[in-house]
Design a protein around this motif. Structure first.
Motif, PDB file in Angstrom:
ATOM      1  N   UNK A 111      12.502  12.047 -11.381  1.00 33.50           N
ATOM      2  CA  UNK A 111      13.354  13.123 -10.886  1.00 33.50           C
ATOM      3  C   UNK A 111      13.287  13.220  -9.362  1.00 33.50           C
ATOM      4  N   UNK A 112      12.092  13.078  -8.814  1.00 33.96           N
ATOM      5  CA  UNK A 112      11.942  13.107  -7.358  1.00 33.96           C
ATOM      6  C   UNK A 112      12.695  11.965  -6.694  1.00 33.96           C
ATOM      7  N   UNK A 113      12.709  10.803  -7.333  1.00 34.75           N
ATOM      8  CA  UNK A 113      13.413   9.649  -6.776  1.00 34.75           C
ATOM      9  C   UNK A 113      14.888   9.966  -6.559  1.00 34.75           C
ATOM     10  N   UNK A 136      15.691   2.977   0.104  1.00 35.86           N
ATOM     11  CA  UNK A 136      14.430   3.386   0.722  1.00 35.86           C
ATOM     12  C   UNK A 136      13.529   4.133  -0.259  1.00 35.86           C
ATOM     13  N   UNK A 137      14.011   5.198  -0.920  1.00 35.45           N
ATOM     14  CA  UNK A 137      13.138   5.880  -1.887  1.00 35.45           C
ATOM     15  C   UNK A 137      12.742   4.991  -3.055  1.00 35.45           C
ATOM     16  N   UNK A 138      13.686   4.173  -3.539  1.00 38.05           N
ATOM     17  CA  UNK A 138      13.367   3.307  -4.670  1.00 38.05           C
ATOM     18  C   UNK A 138      12.317   2.271  -4.284  1.00 38.05           C
ATOM     19  N   UNK A 139      12.382   1.783  -3.050  1.00 37.57           N
ATOM     20  CA  UNK A 139      11.375   0.824  -2.585  1.00 37.57           C
ATOM     21  C   UNK A 139       9.986   1.476  -2.562  1.00 37.57           C
ATOM     22  N   UNK A 140       9.915   2.725  -2.075  1.00 40.05           N
ATOM     23  CA  UNK A 140       8.635   3.441  -2.067  1.00 40.05           C
ATOM     24  C   UNK A 140       8.154   3.712  -3.491  1.00 40.05           C
ATOM     25  N   UNK A 141       9.087   4.003  -4.360  1.00 43.13           N
ATOM     26  CA  UNK A 141       8.767   4.240  -5.775  1.00 43.13           C
ATOM     27  C   UNK A 141       8.118   2.997  -6.391  1.00 43.13           C
ATOM     28  N   UNK A 142       8.696   1.843  -6.135  1.00 48.67           N
ATOM     29  CA  UNK A 142       8.141   0.589  -6.656  1.00 48.67           C
ATOM     30  C   UNK A 142       6.827   0.235  -5.976  1.00 48.67           C
ATOM     31  N   UNK A 143       6.751   0.501  -4.669  1.00 52.90           N
ATOM     32  CA  UNK A 143       5.517   0.228  -3.943  1.00 52.90           C
ATOM     33  C   UNK A 143       4.350   1.008  -4.533  1.00 52.90           C
ATOM     34  N   UNK A 144       4.617   2.228  -4.978  1.00 54.37           N
ATOM     35  CA  UNK A 144       3.540   3.033  -5.577  1.00 54.37           C
ATOM     36  C   UNK A 144       2.995   2.357  -6.831  1.00 54.37           C
ATOM     37  N   UNK A 145       3.876   1.770  -7.645  1.00 47.27           N
ATOM     38  CA  UNK A 145       3.420   1.051  -8.835  1.00 47.27           C
ATOM     39  C   UNK A 145       2.578  -0.164  -8.454  1.00 47.27           C
ATOM     40  N   UNK A 146       3.026  -0.889  -7.434  1.00 43.87           N
ATOM     41  CA  UNK A 146       2.286  -2.073  -6.998  1.00 43.87           C
ATOM     42  C   UNK A 146       0.870  -1.699  -6.582  1.00 43.87           C
ATOM     43  N   UNK A 147       0.758  -0.609  -5.842  1.00 50.63           N
ATOM     44  CA  UNK A 147      -0.553  -0.202  -5.312  1.00 50.63           C
ATOM     45  C   UNK A 147      -1.463   0.304  -6.422  1.00 50.63           C
ATOM     46  N   UNK A 148      -0.951   1.214  -7.261  1.00 50.54           N
ATOM     47  CA  UNK A 148      -1.836   1.861  -8.238  1.00 50.54           C
ATOM     48  C   UNK A 148      -2.279   0.902  -9.342  1.00 50.54           C
TER      49      UNK A 148
END
Length: 763
Positions: free
Chosen positions: A242-244, A264-276
């Protein structure tokens, strides 16, 4: 497995997941761009596409879950490869000819149906890859089979690469027709890689896979997640989804409907998955929990300020940081609470279901529940409620522990309730907010600082921040004096009443006006004084560029045919004369209703005696039905909040406009914008189609209310046609050609070329 076979097996699965992710997330901006000319470039187009993608992703995960848990490995392989073979029939992907939505109804369902028929089956096949291949991998005799979640990070890396490469590599160098062709070729290559993984699954683990698929699970072998766990997974995936969509709508409304800002938001959204889900995820998670309140503190502080008064780059950074911190904490909790591989597909199924629900909430439910975009701050608050509880030793917490439990709960609830009651008293009393705005602002900022002390207690912290954001929204609403507000597929429209002082020889005199706002941008205004109600205001004033244009051609435009893309409050109708024929082409039916309602604005009902027609639909599509070389003047005045739809400023669009005007006709472009220097685009396009151009940046005198700055460009085939305009005022200028500026097309647009803040930084 030998070391060599282990490496080759890992490489095969990683490559297949990587390619599937590339396909999955390159098709999203590609189809968004394909659809822009049909739907006016509103951010809702991208958000609706996201709901479609999330729904198919959920269906793909549901298929992966049931096929991997209910079918034998043989049946899994035959079924999956069969569906892939069936999807090849739909290639190459693309839109059907003459595809267009119904102009008289919401395009939401047309858009979903179009996406289903165009890319539904290939997208479904690709969407099943992440959970299905991880499940296959977990059944192999491999060193990492017990924890295949690292493959999810590899998958999201491919997704991120696809998103980042689209605006900087794919879009500038490959046309849309070739993009759809190359995507289809990539899909075929993906099929080969998928077949390799299927062969490895069949060959190397046939006996083990058979036992896993046919033997019942031993009781007590592994703890099955309960409904509480499912609910927690669901919430932790619902809120980021929802935030995305919420932050995408927020940051793209006032700039441009362009894939770069959507991604931009979707890239950050995916980056969070990569990191966690990486090996370092457990170390990063506590850091993000600590940083989130700091970012939220800045978000609260700036929520009290008019967004138009904040530099866009600062607004962008604050909101993206708040979004990223929230999704990092939620996804971090998801990663920490991931189950054993026996429940892997169930885990991903719940995650995808939560993501789909988040998309549905923002796109289908929130517009009907709220008449403004409140789901974004609402989900920021819910994300705070999902924060893990921490053990701390701060003085405030130590003092709280000395109190009885019941008194601590009363203390926690009393401050937010007290603040909320105070806000309600201010709203419904005769207290003049404007007179005390500075005091109110300082108090709210102090309370924002107080909220930071509650950051270790999720429930109290979330509720306190929620109350502060409610007060901020209420403060903006009270100051704006809104008399009508409506939310549609195309954004939030509001009608506001305002009073502005006008300097007269006898001193300041209050003038009453009614204004039309779309998002955070004014789209028109009208005097409430009957004697001057037909005076055009704002960007359309008589002293301004468009007023000068009609004044110069006053003696020759008696029988002109005029088309205006964009209606606003209907202000342009104030220039209509008897004998003229005007057509307003407006994509949002709600704007037509507001401008035609004499309780709001009377430009259309009282301020002209000519033939004026309102047409509903996208300007480019409606123009195709207008006979060629029939218009004396075409005016482009289409905006979504402060963002002009990019598909209206392309080579293809200008060639269409050129075919609709007479050889001695004119094109006038309203390009006033807080963030984009749009005259650079028009200069390059005019040079590209070999037309002449004049531009004016108009800055009004300070003593005239509602006469605002206005930027206009006029284009004609022959520079001699523009001479009367140039001679009338020294403020009309030709523009130099920037040879490094690539003309925008339906295939290519780059907002960084014209972003004012970015250009200033590079000077």
């Amino acid at each position: 497995m030998t070391e060599k076979n282990t490496f080759l097996t890992t490489l095969s699965f990683v490559i297949t997941l990587f390619i599937s992710a590339l396909l999955l997330f390159s098709v999203q901006p590609m189809f968004g761009k394909l659809l822009l000319p049909l739907l006016g470039g509103t951010p809702a187009v991208w958000n609706t596409c996201m709901v479609f993608y999330q729904t198919l992703l959920f269906l793909g995960y549901l298929y992966a879950h049931y096929s991997s848990t209910r079918l034998s490995y043989k049946h899994q392989l035959f079924l999956h490869l069969g569906i892939f073979a069936l999807s090849l029939v739909t290639l190459p992907v693309g839109l059907a000819e003459n595809a267009a939505p119904d102009a008289d109804s919401t395009p939401l369902f047309w858009l979903l149906a179009t996406l289903t028929t165009a890319i539904g089956l290939p997208f479904f096949v690709v969407s099943t890859t992440a959970p299905l291949l991880q499940k296959w991998f977990s059944k192999l005799d491999h060193a990492h089979s017990s924890d295949p979640y690292f493959l999810y990070a590899a998958s999201n890396s491919g997704s991120l690469l696809a998103l980042l490469s689209y605006p900087f590599v794919i879009e500038p160098s490959i046309g849309l027709d070739n993009q759809t062709l190359y995507w289809s070729v990539g899909f075929a290559i993906f099929g080969i890689c998928l077949a390799v993984c299927a062969l490895l699954y069949w060959k190397h683990n046939r006996q083990i896979a058979h036992k896993a698929d046919t033997a019942p699970e031993q009781a007590g072998q592994l703890a099955t997640p309960n409904w509480k766990t499912y609910g927690y997974w669901l919430a932790l995936s619902f809120v980021p989804s929802s935030l995305l969509l919420g932050v995408t709508n927020h940051i793209s409304t006032d700039i441009a409907a362009a894939p770069l800002l959507w991604m931009l938001p979707l890239a950050l959204y995916l980056l969070s998955f990569i990191i966690v889900f990486s090996r370092q995820g457990a170390r990063v998670h506590p850091l993000m929990i600590a940083l989130q309140p700091v970012v939220v503190l800045a978000l609260i502080a700036f929520s009290f300020i008019n967004p138009a008064a904040i530099p866009y780059w600062l607004n962008l950074i604050i909101n993206l940081l708040a979004f990223f911190a929230a999704v990092m904490v939620c996804h971090g909790q998801l990663a920490i609470n991931r189950p054993a591989t026996e429940h892997l597909t169930h885990y991903y199924l719940i995650m995808s279901f939560g993501g789909m629900l988040g998309g549905f909430f923002n796109t289908l439910i929130a517009p009907f529940l709220f008449n403004s975009v409140v789901e974004y701050p609402l989900m920021i608050v819910v994300a705070l409620l999902l924060r893990p509880t921490q053990t701390v030793s701060e003085p405030l917490e130590l003092f709280g522990r000395l109190l009885p439990n019941w008194s601590r709960h009363v203390l926690d609830a009393s401050l937010p309730i007290l603040i909320l009651i105070t806000g309600m008293v201010i709203k419904f009393s005769d207290i003049s907010i404007g007179r005390h705005i500075d005091v109110i602002g300082v108090v709210l900022l102090v309370l924002a600082g107080v909220s930071y002390a509650l950051r270790h207690r999720a429930l109290q912290y979330g509720l306190f921040v929620g109350v502060l954001l409610i007060l901020a929204l209420g403060l903006h609403s009270a100051l704006s004096n809104v008399s009508y507000r409506e939310r549609t597929f195309f954004g939030v429209m509001s009608v506001q009443n305002t009073v502005s002082p006008e300097q007269t020889p006898s001193g300041p005199r209050p003038r009453r006006f009614r204004e039309l706002w779309h998002g955070t941008t004014k789209h028109g205004a009208q005097h409430l004084d009957v004697s001057v109600k037909c005076e055009p205001l704002n960007y359309y004033s008589k002293p301004g560029p468009i007023g000068q244009f009609f004044s110069v051609f006053d003696q020759v435009n008696q029988n002109w045919n005029i088309a205006v893309i964009g209606l606003g409050a209907g202000t342009m109708a104030a220039y209509a004369k008897p004998g003229q024929h005007w057509k307003f082409l407006e994509i949002d039916p709600e704007i037509n209703r507001i401008a035609s309602n004499s309780q709001f604005f009377t430009y259309l009902s009282d301020c002209h005696k000519s033939d004026v027609k309102l047409l509903a639909g996208d300007g480019r599509l409606l123009l195709k039905d207008i006979p060629d070389h029939s218009l004396d003047l075409l005016v482009l005045d289409a905006f979504s909040s402060d963002a002009i739809p990019t598909h209206l400023l392309t080579r293809e669009a200008l060639n269409l406009y050129k075919h609709k005007i007479k050889p001695n006709g004119y094109m006038a472009f309203h390009i006033t914008n807080r963030h984009l220097d749009l005259k650079l685009i028009l200069s390059s396009l005019a040079w590209d189609i070999k037309d002449s151009l004049l531009a004016q940046q108009f800055f009004p005198k300070q003593d005239k209310p509602q006469i605002t700055r206005a930027d206009w460009v006029v284009i004609a085939r022959d520079k001699n046609l523009l001479q009367p305009l140039k001679q009338s005022s020294g403020t009309w200028k030709t523009l130099p050609i920037d040879l490094h500026m690539k003309p925008w097309t339906d295939d290519f647009s780059n907002i960084f070329d014209v972003w004012k803040e970015a250009r200033e930084q590079t000077r």
